[in-house]
Design a protein around this motif. Structure first.
Motif, mmCIF file in Angstrom:
data_model
loop_
_atom_site.group_PDB
_atom_site.id
_atom_site.type_symbol
_atom_site.label_atom_id
_atom_site.label_comp_id
_atom_site.label_asym_id
_atom_site.label_seq_id
_atom_site.Cartn_x
_atom_site.Cartn_y
_atom_site.Cartn_z
ATOM 1 N N LYS A 127 29.615 31.270 42.075
ATOM 2 C CA LYS A 127 30.221 32.141 41.060
ATOM 3 C C LYS A 127 31.743 32.075 41.145
ATOM 4 N N MET A 128 32.274 32.129 42.374
ATOM 5 C CA MET A 128 33.725 32.014 42.566
ATOM 6 C C MET A 128 34.243 30.696 42.000
ATOM 7 N N ILE A 129 33.548 29.618 42.364
ATOM 8 C CA ILE A 129 33.985 28.285 41.947
ATOM 9 C C ILE A 129 33.935 28.153 40.431
ATOM 10 N N ASN A 130 32.855 28.650 39.827
ATOM 11 C CA ASN A 130 32.722 28.582 38.370
ATOM 12 C C ASN A 130 33.884 29.262 37.668
ATOM 13 N N MET A 131 34.213 30.456 38.140
ATOM 14 C CA MET A 131 35.296 31.210 37.502
ATOM 15 C C MET A 131 36.628 30.486 37.660
ATOM 16 N N TYR A 158 36.023 26.752 28.170
ATOM 17 C CA TYR A 158 35.133 25.700 28.656
ATOM 18 C C TYR A 158 35.674 24.321 28.299
ATOM 19 N N GLU A 159 36.972 24.231 28.020
ATOM 20 C CA GLU A 159 37.568 22.946 27.642
ATOM 21 C C GLU A 159 37.499 21.985 28.823
ATOM 22 N N PRO A 160 36.978 20.754 28.602
ATOM 23 C CA PRO A 160 36.864 19.782 29.710
ATOM 24 C C PRO A 160 38.183 19.518 30.425
ATOM 25 N N PHE A 215 29.583 20.181 34.367
ATOM 26 C CA PHE A 215 30.376 20.432 33.169
ATOM 27 C C PHE A 215 30.885 19.161 32.484
ATOM 28 N N ILE A 216 31.223 18.126 33.284
ATOM 29 C CA ILE A 216 31.911 16.950 32.729
ATOM 30 C C ILE A 216 31.244 15.676 33.231
#
Length: 872
Positions: free
Chosen positions: A39-43, A50-52, A132-133
């Motif tokens: 969760k920390m890393i995602n934020m 959510y821009e690459p 994500f990418i």
């Protein structure tokens, strides 16, 4: 602090502005719940969108800090644990949340625990990025950034470095998990049960790590393609040349790391060649130039190690091959790149003591620079040419000085000292005329004129009085003017001027001393010590030390030699070389190693080292160096450059061979089978004990025992790879799996062994046959070996005596493969088990290995026990 799980306040974790440092500390200092970490890393990754591109930028920002912490902690752990294998075991236990080995202190285990938390966090961060990418998006983002001029190749190189480091973390996880799988199969491993589900879980992890590592490699490839597309060939050469320029005094220790960096570039270039279409000829040519440049820089690293100079007769041929390749493809290189390559080859030829060729190559580079007004490289070439000219003259002088001081020791025959000194004086006069006009035209200059010479007319932050150490004072003043970009070029010019000034002063001093000793009527040089001190004093050298390069180290030693300051036995100086000869320590075993040990180590391209090599080579030719020291030197050279094996391969193979020979000797069946060959080897080894040419052999083998055969096999095995000294050192020092062409070059070592032995022993000495036979350890009983395709007379009828496979090669073939499988090789990820090793011996009996010997070995309990102790 303990190992119990620590849960942090959820609200605190929800704060997306949490700094990287705070997040690192929280992850490091406790086993925070994995979902909270994600969760920390995602934020942190996503930020406000959510821009690459945003995610990728955030990823590098986070990962840079995590990797810095990871590397710092890894260094600390390396100090706490004696070997990497032990570290892997303990790390593996902590990864699986098992109890730690109680034999290690709490603080060390705690460090490891924190290290693993960061290690796992890096894996998690990478996995989140992959969610994500994909690699195509990465490539597009970088391409767009470069086109918009919001990005440059320096920043791109930083991104490449980060992905390379992440890949190493994945590689570590694969190693950790593989060790755990292996230990689950070992009943003596007490930390784990043998349940299949545990093993299966670990094997799944390995597969996942392998897949993710491949994805990281894909990201890396995408970035490298953009990097190679956008950086010019000249910029690339300057980038990789920094590896050589930045080499410090601990150069020999950093050799492997520097070679790894260059090998990584070479690998990526090769990969990119495969990724682009054959129609992109311009890009293919660019990649060829880059790969060739990497090879030349690798050569500079290799030949700045001392051993390469000792074997310069062999090395010259390989450098010639690369130089001829450059000349045959020279139209592919633009003019500035040509100048850079000529400059590097000029240095290379000087490093292998071929000064005339080096100066000629420098001349080609100067010609191109003048035609294209390339002032930068013209100055660089002139500097290098001047440095190596004065170095070569001084080395020749020191060699003559030694001959004059100790004529009886050097056994001079028809050596015209006067003629040599007259030639050297002419060279000195020519150099001083050029140098005082172009390089160090400081004599009689005022302080203001000196500042103008260095391009520092505007510098007014210092006292202009010409007191002692004026160059150091100028240097110190411009250190405080970092905002002026031009000053960094002035700093380099100041240090180089000081270096040439000191070197030419030292050269004249040695000449005067040699004239005095020889009594030859030649004019001496007037030396103004006070003038030298007015420009360079001890404080100047202290001021320069912030640069800390090899050449600066040599400058300090040379200055100290002039004024007799801080001379110690450990310094490689001309005075210590001469005192060694004077004390006849080349005859005393306890001291000769001090000199010979210097040879495989670093040198700064200085006269001291080159004169040592000249003296050593001369003493070898007249038989003044003992046999045991020749053997040690050959072993050191191979250990230095053969990076495919871990150090000590030569000695391990020799010990393996001795153990196998003892088993043969003590087996009634095998003794009778090989009786004639055993008696031949006994006779040969015994004869050496009465041969003055092999003085010192008693330090290697024991002639008092009955088992001369076993000692002979041991000695033969110590020389089994000596032909590697005559192979291309770039191929030998490669840390990646060789391609077909490189493999053929490596194979050639087996046919070059005798020539190498003749070179070191002296051509007038007959190399014992049992030692030559050891170099044939790649021959096979089925005749499919190399270099000659010899066959086993026990298995094949109607063969000529010259085609028979000797016993020495049969034994060493087995011993060599045992270490290749059981030891560590740089391009093999996982070490093989003893069971695998034994099965390889059994499966290849009669084809690769002698059947009778292998059958005796695998049923010998003591031999299996020996393998487990050494390689288990």
């Amino acid at each position: 602090m303990n190992y119990t799980e620590t849960f942090y306040n959820t609200e605190e974790l929800d704060n997306k502005n949490l700094s990287n440092y705070t997040m690192i500390e929280k992850i490091k200092n406790g086993n925070t719940d994995i979902l909270k970490i994600i969760k920390m890393i995602n934020m942190k990754l996503i930020g406000t969108s959510y821009e690459p591109e945003t995610i990728l930028n955030n990823f590098f920002d986070i990962m840079n800090d995590f990797l810095e912490e990871y590397e710092k902690m890894n260094d600390e752990i390396d100090l706490s644990f004696t070997c990497s294998q032990e570290k892997y075991f303990i790390i593996g236990e902590i990864i699986e949340k098992r109890s730690a080995n109680s034999s290690y202190d709490f603080e060390s285990i705690q460090k490891l625990n924190e290290f693993i938390n960061i290690h796992n966090a890096i894996i998690l961060i990478s996995e989140e990025l992959m969610n994500f990418i994909d690699e195509e998006q990465v490539s597009k983002i970088i391409s767009d950034k470069l086109k918009s001029n919001n990005f440059n190749t320096i920043e791109l190189k930083k991104w490449i470095d980060i992905f390379s480091k992440i890949k190493e973390v994945y590689k570590s996880n694969i190693i950790f998990s593989s060790i755990l799988v292996k230990n689950l199969k070992d009943s003596s491993f007490r930390f784990f049960n043998k349940e299949n589900k545990v093993q299966t879980s670990l094997e799944c992890k390995i597969n996942n790590y392998q897949k993710d590592k491949k994805r990281v490699e894909k990201y890396e490839e995408s970035i490298y393609l953009e990097y190679f597309s956008n950086i010019s060939e000249l910029e690339f050469i300057k980038e990789i040349s920094k590896i050589v320029r930045n080499s410090k005094k601990n150069y020999s220790e950093g050799f492997n790391k520097d070679m790894d960096s260059l090998e990584n570039f070479r690998n990526k270039i090769r990969n990119c060649k495969e990724l682009i279409s054959s129609e992109e000829k311009e890009f293919h040519n660019k990649l060829y130039i880059m790969e060739f440049s990497v090879q030349i820089v690798r050569m500079l690293l290799v030949f700045r190690l001392g051993s390469a100079n000792v074997i310069s007769d062999f090395s010259k041929n390989h450098i010639d091959d690369y130089y001829n390749e450059f000349l045959s493809n020279i139209d592919l290189f633009d003019t500035n790149v040509k100048a850079a390559i000529f400059n590097m080859f000029g240095v290379l030829y000087h490093l292998i003591l071929k000064p005339d060729v080096g100066n000629s190559v420098f001349g080609e580079g100067e010609k191109i620079c003048k035609e294209t007004n390339n002032t930068e490289y013209e100055i660089t070439i002139q500097r290098n040419k001047s440095f190596y000219q004065v170095t070569n003259i001084t080395a020749n002088l020191q060699f003559i000085n030694a001959l004059v001081k100790y004529p009886d020791f050097f056994q001079l025959n028809n050596f015209n000292i006067k003629e040599k000194l007259e030639l050297i004086k002419k060279q000195i006069d020519e150099f001083l005329f050029f140098s005082n006009k172009n390089i160090v035209p400081l004599y009689g200059m005022s302080s203001e004129t000196i500042k103008e010479f260095f391009g520092l007319q505007i510098l007014d932050t210092m006292d202009d009085s010409m007191s002692e150490g004026y160059l150091g004072k100028i240097f110190k003043s411009i250190q405080n003017n970092k905002e002026n970009e031009y000053y960094k070029y002035s700093k380099g010019k100041i240090i180089f001027t000081a270096l040439i000034l000191v070197l030419q002063f030292y050269m004249q001093k040695i000449f005067n001393e040699t004239i005095e000793i020889s009594g030859i009527d030649l004019e001496k040089y007037d030396l103004d010590y006070e003038y030298l001190k007015s420009l360079v004093d001890k404080n100047t050298l202290e001021t320069f030390k912030c640069e800390d390069t090899l050449e600066l180290d040599y400058l300090v030693k040379t200055y100290n030699s002039i004024f007799g300051i801080n001379q110690t036995d450990n310094e490689l100086t001309f005075s210590s070389i001469l005192s060694s000869i004077e004390d006849k320590i080349l005859i005393e075993d306890n001291k000769v190693e001090k000199i010979l040990a210097q040879i495989p180590k670093v040198h700064s391209g200085g006269a001291e080292f080159f004169s040592l090599v000249k003296i050593y080579n001369y003493l070898t030719r007249i038989g003044k160096v003992k046999f045991n020291h020749i053997l040690n030197l050959i072993s050191n050279i191979i250990d230095t450059f053969d990076l495919s094996y871990s150090p000590g391969h030569n000695n391990r193979v020799a010990e393996n061979s001795r153990i196998i020979a003892e088993i043969i000797y003590n087996s009634e069946f095998l003794y009778n089978e090989f009786k004639k060959e055993i008696e031949r080897i006994n006779y040969e080894i015994y004869g050496l004990s009465f041969n003055d040419s092999f003085e010192g052999i008693d330090k290697i083998v024991d002639f008092d025992g009955d088992e001369s055969f076993c000692q002979g096999i041991y000695l033969s095995a110590l020389f089994h790879d000596c032909g590697k000294v005559n192979t291309d050192l770039l191929v030998l020092s490669s840390r990646i799996k060789p391609n077909d062409e490189e493999y053929q070059e490596l194979k050639s070592h087996s046919i070059k062994g005798k020539k190498v032995l003749e070179h070191f022993l002296g051509e007038q000495i007959a190399v014992p046959q049992f030692i030559v036979n050891g170099t044939l350890h790649h021959e096979r009983p089925d005749g499919n070996g190399y270099p000659y395709g010899l066959v086993d007379p026990h298995s094949y009828k109607d063969i000529l005596p010259s085609e028979k496979l000797p016993l020495e090669s049969k034994i060493i073939a087995i011993a060599d493969v045992i270490d290749a499988i059981g030891g560590e090789r740089s391009y093999i990820l996982e070490k093989k088990s003893i069971e695998f090793l034994v099965s390889e011996l059994v499966n290849n009996t009669g084809t690769q290995f002698d059947k009778k010997i292998v059958e005796e070995l695998v049923r010998n309990e003591n031999f299996i026990k020996y393998l487990k102790q050494r390689y288990g």
